[in-house]
Design a protein around this motif. Structure first.
Motif, PDB file in Angstrom:
ATOM      1  N   MET A   1       0.824  -1.208   0.000  1.00  0.00           N
ATOM      2  CA  MET A   1       0.000   0.000   0.000  1.00  0.00           C
ATOM      3  C   MET A   1       0.858   1.258   0.000  1.00  0.00           C
ATOM      4  SD  MET A   1      -3.216  -0.971   2.453  1.00  0.00           S
ATOM      5  CE  MET A   1      -4.093   0.538   2.051  1.00  0.00           C
ATOM      6  N   ILE A   2       1.891   1.287   0.818  1.00  0.00           N
ATOM      7  CA  ILE A   2       2.737   2.472   0.894  1.00  0.00           C
ATOM      8  C   ILE A   2       3.477   2.684  -0.425  1.00  0.00           C
ATOM      9  CG2 ILE A   2       4.723   3.513   2.071  1.00  0.00           C
ATOM     10  CD1 ILE A   2       3.673   2.121   4.647  1.00  0.00           C
ATOM     11  N   VAL A   3       3.953   1.604  -1.029  1.00  0.00           N
ATOM     12  CA  VAL A   3       4.612   1.709  -2.339  1.00  0.00           C
ATOM     13  C   VAL A   3       3.616   2.220  -3.375  1.00  0.00           C
ATOM     14  CG1 VAL A   3       5.632   0.352  -4.223  1.00  0.00           C
ATOM     15  CG2 VAL A   3       6.414   0.012  -1.882  1.00  0.00           C
ATOM     16  N   THR A   4       2.385   1.728  -3.314  1.00  0.00           N
ATOM     17  CA  THR A   4       1.345   2.180  -4.246  1.00  0.00           C
ATOM     18  C   THR A   4       1.054   3.663  -4.067  1.00  0.00           C
ATOM     19  OG1 THR A   4       0.363  -0.029  -4.322  1.00  0.00           O
ATOM     20  CG2 THR A   4      -1.038   1.805  -5.008  1.00  0.00           C
ATOM     21  N   PHE A   5       0.949   4.131  -2.826  1.00  0.00           N
ATOM     22  CA  PHE A   5       0.735   5.560  -2.566  1.00  0.00           C
ATOM     23  C   PHE A   5       1.865   6.374  -3.181  1.00  0.00           C
ATOM     24  CE2 PHE A   5      -1.270   4.704   1.918  1.00  0.00           C
ATOM     25  CZ  PHE A   5      -2.372   4.132   1.341  1.00  0.00           C
ATOM     26  N   TRP A   6       3.095   5.932  -2.933  1.00  0.00           N
ATOM     27  CA  TRP A   6       4.272   6.676  -3.365  1.00  0.00           C
ATOM     28  C   TRP A   6       4.339   6.741  -4.895  1.00  0.00           C
ATOM     29  CZ3 TRP A   6       8.930   6.973  -5.823  1.00  0.00           C
ATOM     30  CH2 TRP A   6       9.860   7.890  -5.326  1.00  0.00           C
ATOM     31  N   ILE A   7       4.202   5.603  -5.531  1.00  0.00           N
ATOM     32  CA  ILE A   7       4.273   5.565  -7.000  1.00  0.00           C
ATOM     33  C   ILE A   7       3.117   6.343  -7.620  1.00  0.00           C
ATOM     34  CG2 ILE A   7       4.088   4.033  -9.018  1.00  0.00           C
ATOM     35  CD1 ILE A   7       5.737   1.977  -7.390  1.00  0.00           C
TER      36      ILE A   7
ATOM     37  N   ALA B   1      -7.890   9.785  -2.216  1.00  0.00           N
ATOM     38  CA  ALA B   1      -8.026   8.353  -1.940  1.00  0.00           C
ATOM     39  C   ALA B   1      -7.091   7.878  -0.827  1.00  0.00           C
ATOM     40  CB  ALA B   1      -7.758   7.560  -3.215  1.00  0.00           C
ATOM     41  N   ILE B   2      -5.927   8.474  -0.720  1.00  0.00           N
ATOM     42  CA  ILE B   2      -4.932   7.993   0.249  1.00  0.00           C
ATOM     43  C   ILE B   2      -5.459   7.997   1.683  1.00  0.00           C
ATOM     44  CG2 ILE B   2      -2.666   8.504   1.280  1.00  0.00           C
ATOM     45  CD1 ILE B   2      -1.676   9.091  -1.603  1.00  0.00           C
ATOM     46  N   PRO B   3      -6.072   9.082   2.184  1.00  0.00           N
ATOM     47  CA  PRO B   3      -6.571   9.007   3.566  1.00  0.00           C
ATOM     48  C   PRO B   3      -7.622   7.907   3.771  1.00  0.00           C
ATOM     49  CG  PRO B   3      -6.395  11.288   2.890  1.00  0.00           C
ATOM     50  CD  PRO B   3      -6.157  10.449   1.661  1.00  0.00           C
ATOM     51  N   TRP B   4      -8.436   7.647   2.764  1.00  0.00           N
ATOM     52  CA  TRP B   4      -9.419   6.561   2.893  1.00  0.00           C
ATOM     53  C   TRP B   4      -8.726   5.211   2.990  1.00  0.00           C
ATOM     54  CZ3 TRP B   4     -14.089   7.256   4.508  1.00  0.00           C
ATOM     55  CH2 TRP B   4     -14.708   8.491   4.305  1.00  0.00           C
ATOM     56  N   ALA B   5      -7.601   5.069   2.320  1.00  0.00           N
ATOM     57  CA  ALA B   5      -6.856   3.806   2.366  1.00  0.00           C
ATOM     58  C   ALA B   5      -6.233   3.559   3.739  1.00  0.00           C
ATOM     59  CB  ALA B   5      -5.793   3.797   1.280  1.00  0.00           C
TER      60      ALA B   5
ATOM     61  N   LEU C   1       3.646  11.290   7.922  1.00  0.00           N
ATOM     62  CA  LEU C   1       2.880  10.830   6.758  1.00  0.00           C
ATOM     63  C   LEU C   1       1.372  11.035   6.872  1.00  0.00           C
ATOM     64  CD1 LEU C   1       5.008   7.691   5.932  1.00  0.00           C
ATOM     65  CD2 LEU C   1       4.835   9.795   4.604  1.00  0.00           C
ATOM     66  N   VAL C   2       0.782  10.683   7.989  1.00  0.00           N
ATOM     67  CA  VAL C   2      -0.677  10.850   8.122  1.00  0.00           C
ATOM     68  C   VAL C   2      -1.063  12.329   8.078  1.00  0.00           C
ATOM     69  CG1 VAL C   2      -2.666  10.527   9.658  1.00  0.00           C
ATOM     70  CG2 VAL C   2      -1.114   8.619   9.221  1.00  0.00           C
ATOM     71  N   PRO C   3      -0.413  13.196   8.885  1.00  0.00           N
ATOM     72  CA  PRO C   3      -0.778  14.613   8.779  1.00  0.00           C
ATOM     73  C   PRO C   3      -0.523  15.194   7.381  1.00  0.00           C
ATOM     74  CG  PRO C   3       0.472  14.239  10.786  1.00  0.00           C
ATOM     75  CD  PRO C   3       0.530  12.970   9.991  1.00  0.00           C
ATOM     76  N   ALA C   4       0.570  14.797   6.755  1.00  0.00           N
ATOM     77  CA  ALA C   4       0.867  15.299   5.399  1.00  0.00           C
ATOM     78  C   ALA C   4      -0.208  14.850   4.419  1.00  0.00           C
ATOM     79  CB  ALA C   4       2.239  14.812   4.936  1.00  0.00           C
ATOM     80  N   ALA C   5      -0.623  13.604   4.505  1.00  0.00           N
ATOM     81  CA  ALA C   5      -1.651  13.097   3.589  1.00  0.00           C
ATOM     82  C   ALA C   5      -2.973  13.834   3.782  1.00  0.00           C
ATOM     83  CB  ALA C   5      -1.845  11.597   3.790  1.00  0.00           C
TER      84      ALA C   5
END
Length: 158
Positions: A16-22, A42-46, A91-95
């Protein structure tokens, strides 16, 4: 049960983290503003799947290690607080910030500065989680364990 949960949860979290990054890199470089909004929204929902996966991986790993603090299990255990802190503090606050800015169409300097920090912090977590996966595979015998270095000791000049 932890023996089955741990590799699945850990692999899911890393994937998941690799998917977010890419996804972030691809949409920022090649995507439209609408694509950036979609990815950032979508990232915060994930997180609803990512955070339990990380917790399951961490909890099952602690149980599998049975309190051992040495060897590869100790290395994995020492990385986990860094992974968790990076995720919770950066990461969470940034997202969440980036999702709000993207939905508002506010792609300003702050957006791109936080985006840069998020990409760096994400790369750190990908690296740390990848090292944990490698060490887990070594512990189970799916990868060979590292051999002691065979290079000769260097003499210190006198």
């Amino acid at each position: 049960m932890p023996k089955a949960i741990h590799p699945i949860a850990g692999a899911l979290a890393l994937l998941m983290i690799v998917t977010f990054w890419i996804s972030t890199v691809i949409t920022e470089v090649f995507g439209s503003p609408g694509a950036v909004v979609a990815v950032k929204s979508a990232i915060p929902w994930a997180f609803l799947l990512l955070i339990p996966a990380l917790a399951a991986a961490g909890g099952s790993g602690i149980r599998l290690a049975k309190g051992g603090a040495g060897g590869l299990a100790g290395e994995k255990r020492r990385r986990m607080p860094l992974i968790a802190a990076n995720g919770l503090i950066v990461l969470v606050p940034a997202a969440l910030f980036l999702a709000a800015k993207a939905r508002a169409g506010d792609f300003d300097g702050a957006f791109y500065a936080v985006q840069a920090v998020e990409l760096i912090a994400g790369a750190v977590n990908i690296t740390l989680l990848g090292l944990n996966m490698r060490d887990g595979l070594r512990m189970t015998g799916r990868l060979p364990k590292p051999t002691p270095s065979s290079k000769p000791e260097q003499e210190t000049p006198t």
